[in-house]
Design a protein around this motif. Sequence first.
Motif, PDB file in Angstrom:
ATOM      1  N   THR A   9      32.363  40.314  48.938  1.00 10.79           N
ATOM      2  CA  THR A   9      32.576  41.558  48.199  1.00 10.79           C
ATOM      3  C   THR A   9      33.636  42.426  48.884  1.00 10.79           C
ATOM      4  N   ASP A  23      27.295  39.036  40.757  1.00 11.18           N
ATOM      5  CA  ASP A  23      26.139  38.908  41.652  1.00 11.18           C
ATOM      6  C   ASP A  23      25.052  39.800  41.083  1.00 11.18           C
ATOM      7  N   ARG A  42      21.034  41.133  43.007  1.00  8.73           N
ATOM      8  CA  ARG A  42      20.661  42.379  43.665  1.00  8.73           C
ATOM      9  C   ARG A  42      21.432  43.533  43.034  1.00  8.73           C
ATOM     10  N   ASP A  63      33.195  38.241  41.634  1.00  3.64           N
ATOM     11  CA  ASP A  63      32.318  38.261  42.810  1.00  3.64           C
ATOM     12  C   ASP A  63      31.034  37.514  42.458  1.00  3.64           C
ATOM     13  N   GLN A 116      27.742  47.966  45.283  1.00  6.24           N
ATOM     14  CA  GLN A 116      28.745  47.811  46.344  1.00  6.24           C
ATOM     15  C   GLN A 116      30.141  47.583  45.747  1.00  6.24           C
TER      16      GLN A 116
HETATM   17 MG    MG Z   1      28.549  40.415  48.050  1.00  5.77          MG
END
Ligand code: MG
Length: 300
Positions: A112, A135, A138, A187, A144
Amino acid sequence: MGIISKIKSALQKTSEKISLTITGKKIDENLRQEIEDALILVDAGVKTASELAQKVAEQKFPKDATGVDAKEYLAKEIEQMLSPYEANFFNQDFKPTPYIILVIGVNGNGKTTTIAKLANIFKKKGKNPLLVAADTFRAAAVEQLKYWAEKIGVDIFCGKEKADPAGVVYSAIELGKNNGNDVIIIDTAGRMQNRSDLLDELEKIKRVIKKLDASAPHSTILILDGITGQATHSQVETFLNKIGIDGVIITKLDGSAKCGSIISLTEKYGIKIFAIGIGETIEDLKPFNANEYAKALIGL
Ligand SMILES: [Mg+2]
Ligand SMILES: Nc1nc2c(ncn2[C@@H]2O[C@H](COP(=O)(O)OP(=O)(O)OP(=O)(O)O)[C@@H](O)[C@H]2O)c(=O)[nH]1
């Protein structure tokens, strides 16, 4: 701070000794052994370390040679081994558009963060990148990437938590095409190389990308953690065989005592090094330069 000063001068102790021990035209057996040990210590691999030390031992230096000459010789040898794998990822025109980049790798390797660094470079090049938060395992992972996208000022497509990552990627590429994003960076969730279910999921993501553009992903980049040293080999092997990779980016070289592992990695798998990560800020992604790297490793 320059790249050279950021990569730890892992061989410095040995290179100091070189200046003390070189007296005649050749280095002595003790020094040959010390060079070999030091190269093993920085994780260059036993075979490579022994071959490199042997080369220095066989080299005839001029009478007035100093330790610096021996160090320069060793650095040149390392540079020659690595230069075929030097691939400046940014030095291309990123065609066709949208140029689709799939970023994969083991948990915590720096995927990331590296995507943020890549996006920053693309933005500076006048491109209009779209980041894809696939992703979905989570919520924090999506957050993020969102944080970075906002900070850099680039587009982002977020999948809903627990959404099928391949579905997210599909929607994102469609959106990117409609919006005129010329680069799409995906990502993915971190996955250990021994989790075949998660690797299957990556394959599915790849299949979905191909449905929208048979030539894509135009670059599949494996992110490796420089601190892991030679243990990255099994990661490269699995991702290379199962998913296919075009090149690697090695992160965290600013804090790694195992910088030498790059030598054995390229030797063994012949993979291109697209860039290196040398810090946590957005500016800390640099092209891999064999000459600079070899000098930094030897402490020149
Ligand atoms: Mg990551
Ligand atoms: N010192 C240093 N730290 C880095 C570098 N690249 C990434 N990091 C740090 O490594 C940690 C993990 O980075 P992430 O980008 O979250 O890694 P990831 O691969 O996305 O992790 P998962 O999504 O959990 O699989 C973070 O604290 C980053 O700041 C680097 O080049 N140098």
